[in-house]
Design an enzyme around this catalytic site. Structure first.
Site, short mmCIF file in Angstrom:
data_model
loop_
_atom_site.label_atom_id
_atom_site.label_comp_id
_atom_site.label_asym_id
_atom_site.label_seq_id
_atom_site.Cartn_x
_atom_site.Cartn_y
_atom_site.Cartn_z
N GLY A 39 9.21 17.85 -19.07
CA GLY A 39 10.22 17.12 -19.82
C GLY A 39 11.36 16.68 -18.92
O GLY A 39 11.57 17.23 -17.84
N SER A 40 12.06 15.63 -19.35
CA SER A 40 13.20 15.15 -18.58
C SER A 40 14.22 14.51 -19.50
O SER A 40 13.89 14.06 -20.60
CB SER A 40 12.74 14.14 -17.52
N GLY A 41 15.49 14.51 -19.06
CA GLY A 41 16.56 13.91 -19.83
C GLY A 41 17.56 13.25 -18.91
O GLY A 41 17.29 13.06 -17.71
N PHE A 46 20.33 14.40 -17.78
CA PHE A 46 20.97 15.27 -16.80
C PHE A 46 20.03 16.24 -16.11
O PHE A 46 20.44 16.97 -15.21
CB PHE A 46 22.09 16.09 -17.47
N VAL A 79 12.71 19.46 -16.67
CA VAL A 79 12.23 20.79 -17.05
C VAL A 79 10.82 20.98 -16.52
O VAL A 79 9.95 20.11 -16.67
CB VAL A 79 12.24 20.97 -18.58
N LYS A 84 14.92 24.58 -16.19
CA LYS A 84 15.65 23.32 -16.36
C LYS A 84 16.52 23.11 -15.13
O LYS A 84 17.49 23.85 -14.91
CB LYS A 84 16.50 23.38 -17.63
N ASP A 135 23.43 16.99 -30.60
CA ASP A 135 22.30 16.17 -30.11
C ASP A 135 20.98 16.65 -30.72
O ASP A 135 19.99 16.83 -30.02
CB ASP A 135 22.23 16.22 -28.58
#
Length: 797
Positions: A494-496, A498, A501, A516, A627
């Site tokens: 996963g990624s966002g 900031f 993961v 993370k 969020d």
């Protein structure tokens, strides 16, 4: 049509508006408008169908000329300062659906005769005149109102006389409020005809007689209040038939006998159970432990005896517990240490004995009352015991120590008087200890000899996924680099904005974890790391992602490095289950995410709702997530949902200027609309995001879907389809995954599925209302979701 609702308008309505004779709708709800309504308003605006001015500062009387508005369907004047008599003649208003006059100062002689003229209002659904100064007897004509009426409220007035006869004719009634009046006599059996009743509030009157057994016929009740009347007799076992009760208020009566065990089998009882100020007798049953979701329990001022059952520790959602002035005896059970959400605890005026348990120091209590018991020993000095004004221990003569302001003797002084009798015990104790030491030394020598002998044998250790958290107490950059295989894309899950993961196996234990890693080059990443650490360090809940430890170090080039290590969630996030990509759809069957049944979706939603309630209501410092969205809902091996990613979280109360951040707080589509215009962040913002999440789980459409344009959004899309076309907008695969749907040849399961989807959609809409104050609260969310679970899981037929 003219509408200026929910603004900050002041002054008076311009007289020119009253000259628009063709006007159908006039709405100024929730402003600061003042002045009197024109006496001839009904003559100037004869075509009015909807007139709404609640939540303002209007004064004067209600104009009789409204009688001329034969097309009037809704008249809403609530929460103003209107006075006088309700003198309107409703006999010509056959279209009247809603009459709301609550929260004014209405009242004069013979105040309730207006009901006589409403028997021709065949479409009437809602009649609310509570919180006024109305006097008199409810007329017989109330039983002749249309059987279609669903809500009646006369609470908080000065109504006297007996229970209104004929009330049993209103068979569609769902909500009936008569509390805070002066009604007398018995509660009639005809109340049992109201099979659709969900809320019945008759408290704070002068009703007499035995507890009305017919309450057991009202199987749809979710809230019942009979408090502070003069009811006698035992609580009947038939109360167990009200299986949807979320709150039950029976305090302040003369009820006798034991508490029926059937009350503790009401699985929906999540809000309040108040049996205080009665004459209830007997032990508290162990079945109390079944009320795992109950928030408030009040058993005070009764005659309950015996020990406090250990099962009380299973009531892990309790925030308020009052058991004062009974005859409970024995020690405070250690199982109460599991009540991590408890805020107010009162065990005073009982016969409790033993020491004050140390676990009370660890609970986040706001108030604690242990007065007038038989407690002994040292008073703790941490936790709530650091604030003498927050707890009370008077009336326990054998306590010692504690804060100086308590004025208790030092514990050493109490012990000194016993020293003489203990001398011989001390001597014996010394001899015993010396003997144990000699034996321990001999065993140690023997152990070392055997260990030296076995060290030459080959050993093999296998990686495990159940390693202790303590083994991760110190994690270095090097160990994270190795665990992620050099931050390999193959480990990326996963990624966002900031962070990224990675799924990792951390040596030497070999436990699978999620790491993370913050991208500190992105502006705001460091702040996100700090916020998430702060948010997660003091919160514990089964539906929040569990943090194991953090790493704040430098990499091999001397650059700052920040990472958070979490418990691994084998089933990924909700996003991939709701919107599997094409590549996922073509994966092997055992690897590809399967579509979620309605039951699983409702369960996931319930998990998330419990977590939100905990963050908002049960944390010492309330936390806003800010969020909520599918990618931040993670699923463990049992498909239990956990909220993650607290990088945007905020703590209440907000610091000055904290709400004026540039841009929208959260993610587009899920962020509350008020955030987009700079309003401060509130709990209602998270509720909005949760509502959008529910609607997405039903429709399979993201709030940013391309079909939403020209003013249409996900909320409006669902609202337009409810209830008749809701199955047309439901994600098609939901029909294929609903348990036993194919087996059912009579359409019963399909009907159950449709009912569940409609109910879930209503919650989603109620949570995602544009106005923050109109959104559902977390307690109601949880209650309604549990109700839907019962619908979905009900037996066939």
């Amino acid at each position: 049509m003219i509408g200026f609702g929910i603004n900050q308008l002041q002054g008076m309505i311009p007289p020119s508006l009253y000259n628009l004779t063709s006007l159908i709708v006039l709405s100024f709800s929730d402003n600061n408008i003042s002045g009197d309504l024109p006496k001839d308003i009904g003559l100037k605006l004869p075509n009015l169908e909807i007139f709404q001015i609640p939540g303002n500062k209007f004064t004067g009387t209600i104009p009789f000329s409204f009688s001329n508005c034969s097309n009037l369907a809704e008249l809403s004047l609530g929460e103003n300062s209107v006075i006088g008599k309700i003198s309107i003649n409703f006999s010509q208003m056959s279209n009247m659906r809603v009459l709301m006059l609550f929260g004014n100062n209405l009242g004069s002689s013979d105040d309730l005769r207006f009901i006589d003229s409403m028997i021709n209002c065949s479409k009437l659904e809602t009649l609310i005149v509570g919180s006024n100064k109305l006097r008199g007897v409810l007329p017989i004509s109330i039983g002749n109102l249309t059987s279609q009426i669903t809500l009646l409220s006369f609470e908080n007035n000065f109504i006297y006389g007996t229970f209104p006869s004929g009330i049993g004719n209103l068979v569609m009634l769902e909500q009936f409020f008569l509390r805070l009046n002066q009604l007398t006599g018995r509660i009639p059996s005809e109340l049992g005809n109201l099979q659709n009743l969900k809320r019945l509030y008759l408290g704070y009157n002068k009703f007499t007689g035995n507890f009305p057994y017919i309450i057991g016929n009202l199987s749809l009740l979710d809230s019942l209040s009979l408090s502070y009347n003069r009811l006698e007799g035992q609580i009947p076992q038939s109360i167990g038939n009200c299986r949807r009760l979320a709150s039950l208020y029976l305090s302040g009566n003369k009820l006798t006998g034991p508490i029926p065990k059937e009350i503790f089998q009401l699985s929906f009882l999540t809000t309040d159970l108040n049996l205080s100020h009665n004459h209830l007798v007997g032990p508290l049953p162990q079945e109390i432990g079944k009320l795992k979701s109950l928030a408030s329990l009040d058993l005070s001022q009764n005659r309950i005896f015996g020990p406090i059952p250990n099962a009380i520790g299973s009531c892990t959602s309790l925030e308020y517990l009052d058991m004062n002035t009974n005859s409970f005896q024995g020690p405070i059970p250690p199982t109460m240490s599991a009540l991590r959400g408890i805020r107010d605890l009162d065990l005073s005026s009982n016969n409790l004995s033993g020491q004050i348990p140390r676990f009370l120091e660890q609970l986040n209590l706001s108030s604690l009352n242990l007065s007038f018991n038989n407690l002994e020993g040292e008073v703790p000095m941490s936790g709530i015991f650091k604030n003498a004004s927050a707890f009370s221990i008077i009336g326990n003569s054998r306590l010692c120590g504690g804060l100086p302001e308590l004025g208790l003797p030092k514990c050493a002084m109490l012990e000194r008087s016993k020293e003489g009798s203990h001398v011989s015990r001390v001597i014996v104790g010394i001899i015993l200890v010396c003997s144990i030491l000699v034996i321990a030394i001999l065993f140690s020598l023997l152990f070392c000899w055997k260990r030296r002998k076995t060290q030459t044998l080959p050993t093999q250790t296998l990686p495990t996924q159940s390693s202790s958290i303590q083994s991760f107490s110190r994690v270095t950059y090097g160990s994270i680099l190795k665990a992620t295989n050099g931050f390999s894309e193959q480990n990326l899950i996963g990624s966002g904005n900031f962070s990224k993961v990675y799924k990792s196996i951390l040596e030497p234990d070999g436990a699978i974890i999620a790491i993370k890693v913050l991208n500190l080059e992105n502006q705001g990443a460091l702040k996100s790391f700090v916020v998430e650490c702060e948010a997660l360090k003091n919160i514990r809940h089964r539906n929040l992602v569990k943090i194991i430890t953090s790493c704040s170090s430098v990499d091999f080039q001397g650059n700052d490095f920040k990472a958070l290590i979490y418990e691994f969630m084998p089933n990924g996030n909700l996003e991939k289950w709701l919107h599997p990509s094409l590549s996922q759809e073509t994966e092997k069957q055992e690897d590809a995410p399967q579509r979620l049944s309605l039951h699983k979706r409702v369960t996931i939603a319930t998990n998330v709702a419990h977590a939100i309630h905990y963050l908002h209501q049960e944390c010492e410092v309330p936390i806003l997530h800010c969020d909520l969205k599918p990618s931040n809902i993670l699923l463990d091996s049992a498909m239990v949902a956990h909220i993650g990613d607290f990088g945007l979280a905020k703590f209440l109360p907000l610091k000055p200027h904290q709400s004026s951040s540039i841009g929208i707080r959260g993610t587009t589509g899920y962020a509350a609309p008020e955030y987009g215009v700079g309003n401060e962040m509130t709990k209602e913002g998270d509720i909005y995001s949760f509502g959008i999440l529910l609607l997405e789980m039903i429709t399979g459409r993201r709030p940013t879907d391309s079909i939403f344009h020209e003013g249409l959004n996900l909320h409006g899309f669902v609202k337009m389809a409810l209830p008749d076309r809701v199955m047309e907008i439901t994600e098609p695969t939901l029909l294929l995954t609903h348990e036993e749907l194919i087996e059912d040849k009579n359409g019963r399961n399909l009907k159950r599925l449709e009912e569940g989807v409609i109910s879930l959609a209503r919650i989603g809409l109620a949570c995602s209302m544009e106005s923050p104050r109109q959104r559902m609260n977390t307690s109601n969310m949880i209650h309604e979701l549990h109700r839907i679970n019962e619908i979905v899981h009900s037996k066939k037929g």
